[in-house]
Design a protein around this motif. Structure first.
Motif, mmCIF file in Angstrom:
data_model
loop_
_atom_site.group_PDB
_atom_site.id
_atom_site.type_symbol
_atom_site.label_atom_id
_atom_site.label_comp_id
_atom_site.label_asym_id
_atom_site.label_seq_id
_atom_site.Cartn_x
_atom_site.Cartn_y
_atom_site.Cartn_z
ATOM 1 N N SER A 272 90.934 6.058 -8.142
ATOM 2 C CA SER A 272 89.483 6.095 -8.324
ATOM 3 C C SER A 272 88.884 4.783 -7.845
ATOM 4 O O SER A 272 89.425 3.709 -8.115
ATOM 5 C CB SER A 272 89.133 6.295 -9.802
ATOM 6 O OG SER A 272 89.700 7.490 -10.296
ATOM 7 N N TRP B 238 85.851 2.266 -8.264
ATOM 8 C CA TRP B 238 84.722 1.837 -9.080
ATOM 9 C C TRP B 238 83.988 0.737 -8.317
ATOM 10 O O TRP B 238 84.527 0.148 -7.378
ATOM 11 C CB TRP B 238 85.193 1.323 -10.445
ATOM 12 C CG TRP B 238 85.751 2.401 -11.346
ATOM 13 C CD1 TRP B 238 85.961 3.712 -11.037
ATOM 14 C CD2 TRP B 238 86.183 2.243 -12.702
ATOM 15 N NE1 TRP B 238 86.492 4.390 -12.104
ATOM 16 C CE2 TRP B 238 86.639 3.510 -13.152
ATOM 17 C CE3 TRP B 238 86.231 1.172 -13.584
ATOM 18 C CZ2 TRP B 238 87.130 3.714 -14.438
ATOM 19 C CZ3 TRP B 238 86.724 1.373 -14.868
ATOM 20 C CH2 TRP B 238 87.160 2.637 -15.285
ATOM 21 N N ARG C 257 83.365 6.664 -8.830
ATOM 22 C CA ARG C 257 83.800 7.163 -10.133
ATOM 23 C C ARG C 257 83.613 6.194 -11.291
ATOM 24 O O ARG C 257 84.031 6.501 -12.409
ATOM 25 C CB ARG C 257 85.272 7.576 -10.050
ATOM 26 C CG ARG C 257 85.474 8.789 -9.147
ATOM 27 C CD ARG C 257 86.859 9.351 -9.258
ATOM 28 N NE ARG C 257 86.917 10.694 -8.681
ATOM 29 C CZ ARG C 257 87.694 11.661 -9.127
ATOM 30 N NH1 ARG C 257 88.471 11.460 -10.170
ATOM 31 N NH2 ARG C 257 87.704 12.836 -8.544
ATOM 32 N N GLY C 258 83.015 5.034 -11.052
ATOM 33 C CA GLY C 258 82.810 4.103 -12.158
ATOM 34 C C GLY C 258 82.148 2.827 -11.685
ATOM 35 O O GLY C 258 81.996 2.589 -10.483
ATOM 36 N N TYR D 212 82.248 11.535 -15.986
ATOM 37 C CA TYR D 212 83.046 11.416 -17.208
ATOM 38 C C TYR D 212 83.461 12.802 -17.712
ATOM 39 O O TYR D 212 84.624 13.031 -18.082
ATOM 40 C CB TYR D 212 82.197 10.685 -18.247
ATOM 41 C CG TYR D 212 82.768 10.562 -19.635
ATOM 42 C CD1 TYR D 212 83.765 9.640 -19.928
ATOM 43 C CD2 TYR D 212 82.263 11.344 -20.678
ATOM 44 C CE1 TYR D 212 84.252 9.502 -21.221
ATOM 45 C CE2 TYR D 212 82.739 11.213 -21.969
ATOM 46 C CZ TYR D 212 83.738 10.292 -22.241
ATOM 47 O OH TYR D 212 84.214 10.156 -23.524
ATOM 48 N N THR E 17 85.804 14.768 -15.034
ATOM 49 C CA THR E 17 87.180 14.255 -14.946
ATOM 50 C C THR E 17 87.880 14.259 -16.300
ATOM 51 O O THR E 17 88.932 13.627 -16.459
ATOM 52 C CB THR E 17 87.188 12.819 -14.380
ATOM 53 O OG1 THR E 17 86.434 11.959 -15.245
ATOM 54 C CG2 THR E 17 86.599 12.784 -12.979
ATOM 55 N N THR F 289 88.443 10.791 -17.877
ATOM 56 C CA THR F 289 89.307 9.844 -17.174
ATOM 57 C C THR F 289 88.479 8.785 -16.463
ATOM 58 O O THR F 289 88.786 7.591 -16.504
ATOM 59 C CB THR F 289 90.192 10.574 -16.144
ATOM 60 O OG1 THR F 289 91.027 11.502 -16.829
ATOM 61 C CG2 THR F 289 91.056 9.587 -15.369
ATOM 62 N N ASP F 290 87.408 9.216 -15.786
ATOM 63 C CA ASP F 290 86.533 8.307 -15.048
ATOM 64 C C ASP F 290 85.107 8.437 -15.566
ATOM 65 O O ASP F 290 84.861 9.036 -16.605
ATOM 66 C CB ASP F 290 86.592 8.618 -13.550
ATOM 67 C CG ASP F 290 87.828 8.055 -12.882
ATOM 68 O OD1 ASP F 290 88.073 6.845 -13.028
ATOM 69 O OD2 ASP F 290 88.552 8.823 -12.217
ATOM 70 N N VAL G 39 93.020 2.468 -10.400
ATOM 71 C CA VAL G 39 91.599 2.266 -10.124
ATOM 72 C C VAL G 39 91.479 1.003 -9.277
ATOM 73 O O VAL G 39 92.249 0.057 -9.451
ATOM 74 C CB VAL G 39 90.789 2.078 -11.429
ATOM 75 C CG1 VAL G 39 89.309 1.871 -11.121
ATOM 76 C CG2 VAL G 39 90.986 3.260 -12.365
ATOM 77 N N THR H 131 88.355 -1.589 -8.360
ATOM 78 C CA THR H 131 86.934 -1.900 -8.459
ATOM 79 C C THR H 131 86.593 -2.904 -7.366
ATOM 80 O O THR H 131 87.202 -3.969 -7.276
ATOM 81 C CB THR H 131 86.551 -2.432 -9.856
ATOM 82 O OG1 THR H 131 85.125 -2.587 -9.925
ATOM 83 C CG2 THR H 131 87.222 -3.739 -10.206
#
Length: 702
Positions: A13, A15, A38-39, A94, A97, A100-101, A286, A288
């Motif tokens: 994912s 972010w 996703r974040g 959120y 998923t 999860t995300d 993940v 970021t």
């Protein structure tokens, strides 16, 4: 942006390490979510630049000023609102998923990093105030933070554990998460409602280890240890989720604590810009990324499962590092301590930024104004076109079509967009070098360079002067024999550091200067000592780098090759000489980062206060109308700035038979003396009113 979905199909994912009000409210975040983001993660440094560098928060601050709140309480109100807004946008992710995300992270005060109870208390308060299920509270992985992680997880509060650098520290974090889940089970809590990520910092490890490898003359391991360390961490994670202990928790609904790769912006401009994304792709991870790396990855990043690739080689690299005597454990402990110090300083700067913003709001002070009533309708129309065509956003995305259909001499010249961030990572190394020079009693610095390589250092010297105990800097950028002779007589080589500065490394004048003063210095100090008096600033692989290596120059600073000479003020070409005269690089770079925030695409030029966009539109539009002589009126102390900006504007716009003519150093006359081709820019220090009356006359006359 199919890449984000392709990446998700591999289990990773993406972010976004960025937040500000307009980014959320004007649709940019939603646009990225629609394309697979996703974040989001945040930190005090990001908030500091957003609040200081824009008007995004001004209305909220105005409404909070009279509530008798502390500066920290005002910050909390601003941050909580941003987090709530972002959480609402991310909520569908959120839910889709299965929790999860779709998370947004907010950090507890760095002042509480060594206070377990304080961390727990503030985390609970923030979580309650935000009131959103898809929020993660960021807690540092200090020894005092570890028990706080366990307690928060046991309370059903999701946690982003930050500032992890070492494998051993990561193991402590993983254990804290497991114990927290087990306590939550004992309380009869819902394991499905809580999640965690372990933020493993990447690029800072290479920055620190590479420095040690340079001292050892080892180039084979440079740029490899951070990724090797991350792969080792992932192997531990892979073994952990196969354990009976984890399987029991998973059966009860627990989510694995995914590894989140943080600090993935490349610190060394000579490494591929997507190095720490391309090589860390794997299932249940993940990454970021800051906006610049996000754009780079979307443009040319690779979609391949890489986290399990060459794992044995990664372990061998770590073993080889140990054999060389480089203590990675000590390095990572220091990195965590330095990270905490940096976070704390960012938080202090954030408080100062809010105080300054409050002061400017109370006094209704505006730092930038445009007076162009005659052209206002056309300016407004041009601003609308700028917004509609996403010009500012496309510049930050490094879209060459803003300027030309062909990328030649454009795509490889946009490194200045991230100069402040790259410069920030160089500050410590530069300071150490400067202290070494000062300790040897060297009193003068003579910079040998031409054009863009020399203008910014000269501006720094003339604007800031020389701090007591630092080197007096002089720039030699003329080949006139008399001037060269004068400088040869003026500077005692025994007390002088010669800075050979050229981007290409082959500028004839600069190399000629270098040869002349090198031979002069040999005669004074001898062949065995001459190299101590010379440093080079150049691009990697240049002719000067080769010469400097052969002559064993004291230091070779290799700049980002994707920065053109006249855009190099905040690169090594500018900040190394600035540090030698005692300029506070941290303050300089911090202010530059604030202006970066002000100029970003998220700061709408119409609904926000994007100063560079507004100034650029006015200059460009009026030039098209024949108002193409831009005259700079400055405070006396800022006079040298005009010389620098003169070249910047003249060379940058003077292409294809058209351009803008900058006029600097001219006496300010009565309005009647000027024709209608003049645009005036008034740049002054805060308490200087020298030209106020004359400028007001120009404004009144239209």
């Amino acid at each position: 942006m199919l890449k984000l979905n392709d990446l998700a199909s591999l289990g990773q994912s993406i972010w976004y390490d960025y937040i500000r009000r307009q980014f959320i409210t004007r649709g940019e975040l939603q646009n990225l979510i629609d394309k697979g983001l996703r974040g989001v993660t945040s930190n005090p440094s990001i908030f500091e630049k957003a609040i200081a560098g824009s008007s995004d928060y001004d209305d909220d601050i105005k409404s909070l000023i009279n509530e008798e709140l502390s500066t920290e309480q005002i910050y909390e109100k601003l941050a909580v609102k941003d987090i709530q807004l972002a959480a609402d946008l991310l909520l569908p992710v959120y839910e889709k998923t299965n929790k999860t995300d779709g998370y947004i992270s907010i950090e507890v005060s760095p002042k509480l990093a060594h206070n377990t109870e304080g961390t727990i208390s503030e985390a609970k308060k923030l979580y309650a105030e935000i009131g959103k299920p898809n929020v993660m509270i960021k807690v540092p992985a200090t020894q005092q933070g570890i028990p706080a992680i366990t307690e928060l997880i046991s309370l059903g509060i999701s946690v982003n554990v930050t500032l992890i650098f070492s494998i051993e520290n990561y193991k402590q974090v993983a254990e804290a998460y497991l114990v927290g889940l087990e306590k939550l089970v004992e309380k009869g809590g819902d394991l499905k409602s809580v999640a965690s990520v372990a933020s493993f910092f990447i690029s800072r490890i290479d920055a620190a280890v590479d420095k040690e490898l340079d001292l050892l003359g080892n180039n084979e391991l440079k740029g490899k240890i951070a990724i090797a360390n991350a792969k080792k961490a992932f192997q531990f994670y892979s073994d952990l989720i196969k354990s009976k202990r984890w399987e029991d928790l998973e059966d009860k609904g627990a989510q694995p604590q995914r590894l989140l790769w943080a600090s993935t912006g490349v610190k060394n401009p000579h490494y591929p810009d997507t190095l720490y994304v391309d090589n860390l792709i794997g299932k249940e991870t993940v990454n970021t990324v800051p906006p610049s790396i996000f754009n780079d990855f979307m443009d040319h990043g690779c979609i391949l499962h890489t986290i399990n690739k060459d794992v044995e080689e990664a372990f061998n690299q770590l073993d080889e590092l140990n054999k060389l005597g480089v203590d990675l454990d000590s390095i990572t402990k220091k990195l965590q301590a330095d990270g905490l110090e940096s976070f704390s300083k960012s938080f202090e700067n954030l408080m100062k930024a809010i105080d300054e913003k409050i002061s400017s709001i109370k006094t209704e002070k505006k730092r930038f104004r445009i007076f162009a009533d005659k052209y206002q309708n056309e300016i407004d129309k041009a601003m609308m076109e700028l917004k509609a065509e996403r010009i500012v956003e496309r510049i930050w995305e490094k879209d060459h079509t803003v300027w030309s259909e062909k990328p030649d001499e454009i795509s490889n010249r946009l490194g200045w967009l991230k100069s402040p961030d790259v410069a920030e990572e160089s500050i410590k190394n530069i300071y150490e070098f400067v202290e070494e020079i000062r300790g040897e009693g060297i009193k003068n610095a003579l910079l040998l360079g031409m054009g863009g390589s020399s203008l910014a250092p000269e501006v720094f010297r003339l604007s800031f002067g020389v701090k007591e105990g630092y080197l007096d800097l002089t720039v030699l950028d003329s080949t006139h024999p008399q001037m060269v002779k004068e400088y040869a007589e003026k500077f005692n080589p025994k007390e002088t550091l010669f800075i050979v500065s050229t981007k290409s490394g082959g500028t004839v004048e600069t190399i000629s200067f270098m040869k002349f003063f090198y031979n002069l210095t040999v005669a004074q100090v001898g062949k065995e000592n001459v190299s101590k008096h010379f440093i080079a600033i150049t691009d990697p692989g240049s002719g000067l780098e080769k010469i400097a290596q052969e002559l064993n120059f004291r230091k070779i600073f290799l700049n980002d090759p994707n920065i053109g000479g006249r855009y190099s003020a905040l690169s090594l070409f500018g900040i190394v000489p600035a540090a030698l005269i005692g300029v506070d690089l941290e303050e300089l770079v911090s202010r530059a980062q604030v202006m970066v925030c002000n100029s970003e695409g998220a700061n709408c030029p119409i609904h926000g206060d994007n100063t560079p966009a507004n100034l650029g539109v006015v200059m460009g539009l009026l030039a098209q109308k024949g108002v193409d002589n831009i005259t700079f009126i400055t405070s006396k102390e800022l006079g040298s700035f005009g010389n620098w900006v003169e070249q910047l504007i003249a060379e940058s716009t003077g292409k294809n038979g058209k351009g803008i003519l900058p006029v600097v150093g001219e006496e300010v006359l009565e309005p009647s003396y000027y024709s209608n081709d003049r645009l005036f820019v008034y740049l002054k220090l805060e308490n200087d009113s020298t030209y106020d009356n004359k400028v007001n006359e120009l404004i009144t006359s239209g």
